[in-house]
Design an enzyme around this catalytic site. Structure first.
Site, PDB file in Angstrom:
ATOM      1  N   ASP A  26      95.706 -11.403 101.816  1.00 19.55           N
ATOM      2  CA  ASP A  26      96.466 -12.474 102.666  1.00 19.55           C
ATOM      3  C   ASP A  26      97.266 -11.809 103.864  1.00 19.55           C
ATOM      4  OD1 ASP A  26      98.603 -11.247 101.722  1.00 19.55           O
ATOM      5  OD2 ASP A  26      99.405 -12.904 100.211  1.00 19.55           O
ATOM      6  N   ASN A 133      97.712  -6.127  98.555  1.00 20.76           N
ATOM      7  CA  ASN A 133      98.539  -6.832  99.158  1.00 20.76           C
ATOM      8  C   ASN A 133      99.588  -5.762  99.629  1.00 20.76           C
ATOM      9  OD1 ASN A 133     100.179  -9.338 100.217  1.00 20.76           O
ATOM     10  ND2 ASN A 133     101.697  -8.452  98.652  1.00 20.76           N
ATOM     11  N   SER A 165      97.917  -5.592  94.282  1.00 21.96           N
ATOM     12  CA  SER A 165      99.333  -5.307  95.232  1.00 21.96           C
ATOM     13  C   SER A 165      99.987  -3.935  95.128  1.00 21.96           C
ATOM     14  CB  SER A 165     100.286  -6.474  94.739  1.00 21.96           C
ATOM     15  OG  SER A 165      99.796  -7.967  94.802  1.00 21.96           O
TER      16      SER A 165
END
Ligand SMILES: *[C@@H]1O[C@H](CO)[C@@H](O)[C@H](O)[C@H]1NC(C)=O
Ligand SMILES: *[C@@H]1O[C@H](CO)[C@@H](O)[C@H](O)[C@H]1NC(C)=O
Ligand SMILES: *[C@@H]1O[C@H](CO)[C@@H](O)[C@H](O)[C@H]1NC(C)=O
Length: 323
Positions: A26, A133, A165
């Site tokens: 993202d 992430n 992440s």
């Protein structure tokens, strides 16, 4: 002959584990973390398609944006590419690295509905990897995180998917920070850890053609490593559960003086209760915030049904309607 036989075995072995992987995130296709992971998964022999948003889409959850024009109206992250470029495209020198003017969830769909069928003979995908992430995605951020949303959207579509992440929150451009040979570069360390993790997923597959059971995904958080914590280069994996001790999610605080709001993170009772899963497992928060050099690995399912006990309790409350 010996040499030929060994080479042939190595050649066959590399084929046996070569998988088709969609890699997304993202933070955008130009982030150092995702680029490092792309190259390390590829070096392990996999056929990787990096397909990710052109802009920073952290915290956009499962929002499903699709381009409303054929060209970008604003710059991509790090102006890579700048406004005016096509709304989707690939690196000039690598047709496996794509950007899309959308969200993490829609970027995966763009890969499955456009890149693969139109450009790669509709090759079938074995695994979706999201991340790593820039920043942790613990428990309560499950529905908020764009990184995790890419995985639950993939699990909806029958694909095994793992969200990773990392504690290194710096929003870095691969042209500034990618160094695949630097053993202390956090993005490089994460990329190696993820590659090992993916190898293990496929190694234990056995006769099961799926890397994970239908309806199941994983949420993995990696601690500070390398330049961020020189004492940690090879974190230990720990089984965890989403929810549990200190599990927190977004909140806001009202400031009367300024008549405005500030973002806050807060732990709520329902988020720390254990209704499902193995209640003896530690929470992701506990491992990442209260221990050092350990990574949390939680299984999640997209079965939104409440468990039998909770369902029966609800039926007991509204039973009168069904008489
Ligand atoms: C691509 O493959 C998927 C999964 O096998 C299938 O559902 C889909 O219809 C195919 N798409 C095209 C355009 O062939
Ligand atoms: C953070 O990212 C920016 C943008 O790529 C980069 O210029 C900077 O060097 C990075 N900082 C660290 C500490 O890695
Ligand atoms: C509330 O807003 C005022 C005015 O901007 C500021 O001085 C104060 O620090 C804020 N209080 C808190 C708790 O953030």
């Amino acid at each position: 002959m010996q040499f030929l036989a060994t080479s042939l075995l190595l050649f066959l072995a590399s084929f046996a584990i070569a998988k088709n992987i969609i890699l997304t995130n993202d933070d955008g296709w130009a982030a150092t973390n995702v680029r490092a992971t792309y190259y390390k998964l590829k070096a392990a022999g996999h056929n990787v398609f990096l397909i990710a948003p052109v802009s920073q889409r952290s915290g956009w959850s499962g929002k499903f944006d699709i381009p409303t024009s054929k060209t970008l109206q604003t710059n991509g992250e790090f102006s890579y590419p700048a406004a005016g470029a096509p709304s989707w495209g690939h690196e000039a020198n690598d047709d496996h690295i794509w950007y899309f003017n959308g969200t993490p969830a829609s970027s995966v769909a763009f890969g499955l509905q456009y890149v693969l069928p139109e450009k790669f003979n509709n090759i079938s995908i074995d695994l979706v990897v999201s991340g790593p992430n820039e920043g942790l995605n613990l428990a309560g951020l499950f529905t908020l995180s764009g990184t995790i949303a890419a995985t639950y959207n993939s699990v909806y579509r029958n694909y095994p998917a793992v969200a990773f992440s990392g504690s290194n929150g710096n929003n870095s451009f691969f042209k500034d920070s990618l160094d695949l040979n630097d053993p202390k570069n956090p993005s490089t360390i994460y990329a190696n850890l993820i590659t090992n993790f993916v190898q293990e997923l496929f190694k234990t597959q056995g006769s099961n053609p799926r890397a994970l059971p239908l309806g199941v995904g994983l949420n993995v958080n990696l601690p500070k490593v390398g330049y961020e914590d020189e004492s940690c280069t090879n974190p230990k994996w720990v089984y965890t559960r989403i929810t549990g001790q200190d599990a927190a999610t977004a909140d806001l605080v009202y400031n009367k003086t300024s008549d405005s709001f500030v973002w806050a993170q807060k732990s709520y009772q329902a988020l720390t209760a254990c209704n499902n899963g193995d209640c003896s497992l530690p929470s992701e928060e506990f491992i990442l915030e209260h221990t050092k050099c350990q990574s949390s690995v939680s299984a999640f399912s997209i079965d939104f049904d409440a468990n039998l006990g909770l369902t029966n309790a609800v039926h007991g409350l509204i039973g009168g309607l069904f008489k």
